[in-house]
Enzyme design. Structure first.
Site, mmCIF file in Angstrom:
data_model
loop_
_atom_site.group_PDB
_atom_site.id
_atom_site.type_symbol
_atom_site.label_atom_id
_atom_site.label_comp_id
_atom_site.label_asym_id
_atom_site.label_seq_id
_atom_site.Cartn_x
_atom_site.Cartn_y
_atom_site.Cartn_z
ATOM 1 N N HIS A 136 0.819 -1.227 0.000
ATOM 2 C CA HIS A 136 0.000 0.000 0.000
ATOM 3 C C HIS A 136 0.846 1.267 0.000
ATOM 4 C CE1 HIS A 136 -3.517 -2.404 0.466
ATOM 5 N NE2 HIS A 136 -3.190 -2.841 1.672
ATOM 6 N N ASP A 170 -2.486 -10.684 -1.928
ATOM 7 C CA ASP A 170 -3.027 -10.159 -0.664
ATOM 8 C C ASP A 170 -4.530 -9.885 -0.870
ATOM 9 O OD1 ASP A 170 -1.943 -8.557 2.022
ATOM 10 O OD2 ASP A 170 -3.689 -7.574 1.133
ATOM 11 N N HIS A 172 -6.138 -7.308 -0.158
ATOM 12 C CA HIS A 172 -6.357 -5.916 -0.562
ATOM 13 C C HIS A 172 -5.619 -5.593 -1.856
ATOM 14 C CE1 HIS A 172 -6.596 -6.031 3.925
ATOM 15 N NE2 HIS A 172 -7.682 -5.309 3.703
ATOM 16 N N ASP A 259 -4.243 -12.652 4.370
ATOM 17 C CA ASP A 259 -5.508 -12.089 4.870
ATOM 18 C C ASP A 259 -6.707 -12.532 4.024
ATOM 19 O OD1 ASP A 259 -4.371 -10.503 2.886
ATOM 20 O OD2 ASP A 259 -4.532 -8.624 4.013
HETATM 21 N N1 Q9C Z 1 -9.384 -1.959 11.699
HETATM 22 C C1 Q9C Z 1 -2.409 -4.993 4.412
HETATM 23 O O1 Q9C Z 1 -3.025 -6.063 4.379
HETATM 24 N N2 Q9C Z 1 -8.168 -1.512 7.217
HETATM 25 N N3 Q9C Z 1 -2.997 -3.856 4.804
HETATM 26 C C2 Q9C Z 1 -8.186 -1.670 8.634
HETATM 27 C C3 Q9C Z 1 -9.707 -2.564 10.445
HETATM 28 C C4 Q9C Z 1 -6.831 -1.335 6.668
HETATM 29 C C5 Q9C Z 1 -4.384 -3.825 5.179
HETATM 30 C C6 Q9C Z 1 -9.578 -1.625 9.209
HETATM 31 C C7 Q9C Z 1 -6.358 -2.570 5.975
HETATM 32 C C8 Q9C Z 1 -4.918 -2.466 5.522
HETATM 33 C C9 Q9C Z 1 -0.959 -4.964 4.076
HETATM 34 ZN ZN ZN Z 2 -4.013 -6.986 2.915
#
Ligand code: Q9C
Ligand code: ZN
Length: 317
Positions: A136, A170, A172, A259
């Site tokens: 990201h 991933d 995301h 994830d």
């Molecule tokens: N508290 C990676 O998997 N959203 N980043 C969080 C929940 C952000 C994920 C909301 C997700 C970022 C590297």
């Molecule tokens: Zn992720």
């Protein structure tokens, strides 16, 4: 297989992130990497090595100098119990800076570059257990638990030797990696991820984003619905792998998030532990020199099983 790991990551230890105005425990915890490395040690899946140190120039090919300075200076200036949130250089409230952020993030890049160097020297498969993750992180923005884009920096490094494909699995969309190569035709970015209409990072990862200028056709986004299971995932993966085979790269980088796991606490796909092995076997069947770079994955208890299953798919154990 070679596994690159350093415990330097542990000094990046934010206690919390901000979600919709509320402070929550930090999902991207040091224990993630500790559970993975201990499972890999027990399974004897490969030799574990410490990363070398690399010149900052490699980071500066992907990130703005002022951005790198900002992370270094702000990290160094914070006390042991301080945490820094909003700033110009942050995309969101999921990548705070603490005292140890800069040195940990630099060593995560070192792990990815060490892996890239091994792959360039002929090693068939290397796993870089990077933490913090990177996909990201944009040119001058941290976000989504990411500071420096480990996979993008490694891809740029390898692109000196030949064409590079990046497969981002991933949960995301890797907005930072996509941005780094959006106008380039020598690095293909292919991503399977949750529909950005409903999941982070919300504003990128739609199928219509396909690259610009020289890069038109060299970015491929495959958004998938929440609830995607092993079979549905592998069906889409087959399409992505055909894109990569057609591109005919010298090297493959897998931005590997766990994830997508069925029991991930913050995501929403249905990949199982055996499913990770099937996914890895399909990727391995491309027959490419491959650097696997760790990204997300937040079910801390089961991450070790996921990593063992996935990496086992590359070595047939
Ligand atoms: N508290 C990676 O998997 N959203 N980043 C969080 C929940 C952000 C994920 C909301 C997700 C970022 C590297
Ligand atoms: Zn992720």
């Amino acid at each position: 297989m070679i596994i690159v790991y350093t415990d330097a990551h542990a000094q990046h230890n934010p206690p919390e992130e901000i979600y919709d105005g509320t402070r929550e425990p930090y999902a991207e915890a040091a224990q993630r990497a500790e559970n993975i490395i201990s499972a890999l040690r027990d399974s004897n899946i490969g030799e574990i090595i410490e990363p070398e140190n690399y010149d900052l120039q490699h980071i500066l090919r992907i990130h703005q100098p002022e951005y790198v300075d900002f992370i270094r200076n702000r990290s160094a200036g914070l006390g042991k119990d301080e945490i820094l949130f909003p700033s110009y250089f942050m995309s969101d409230t999921y990548a705070p800076i603490v005292h140890g952020t800069y040195p940990a993030a630099v060593r995560a890049v070192d792990a990815a570059l060490s892996g890239a160097e091994k792959v360039a020297a002929g090693e068939p498969t290397v796993y870089a257990l990077c933490r913090p993750p990177g996909h990201h992180a944009e040119h001058n923005k941290m976000g989504g638990y990411c500071y420096f884009n480990n996979a993008a920096i490694a891809a740029d490094y390898l692109s000196e030797q030949g064409k590079v494909a990046i497969l981002d699995i991933d949960f995301h969309h890797g907005n930072g990696t996509q941005q780094a190569f959006y106008e380039r035709s020598d690095v293909l970015y292919v991503s399977l991820h949750a529909d950005p209409a409903v999941k982070y990072p919300y504003s990128t990862g739609f199928a219509r984003e396909q690259g610009a200028h020289d890069g038109v056709g060299y970015t491929k986004n495959y958004p998938l619905p929440l609830g995607t299971n092993d079979d549905q995932y592998v069906t889409q993966l087959t399409v992505a792998l055909a894109d990569i085979a057609q591109f005919d790269p010298a090297y493959l980088i897998v931005s590997c998030g766990f994830d997508t796991y069925v029991d991930d606490p913050i995501c929403g796909f249905g990949i199982t532990v055996p499913g990770y092995r099937v996914i890895a076997e399909q990727i391995h069947a491309l027959g490419l020199s491959t650097l696997i770079v760790q990204e997300g994955g937040y079910n801390i208890e089961h991450l070790g099983e996921m990593a063992t299953s996935f990496l086992g798919g590359f070595i047939g154990t």
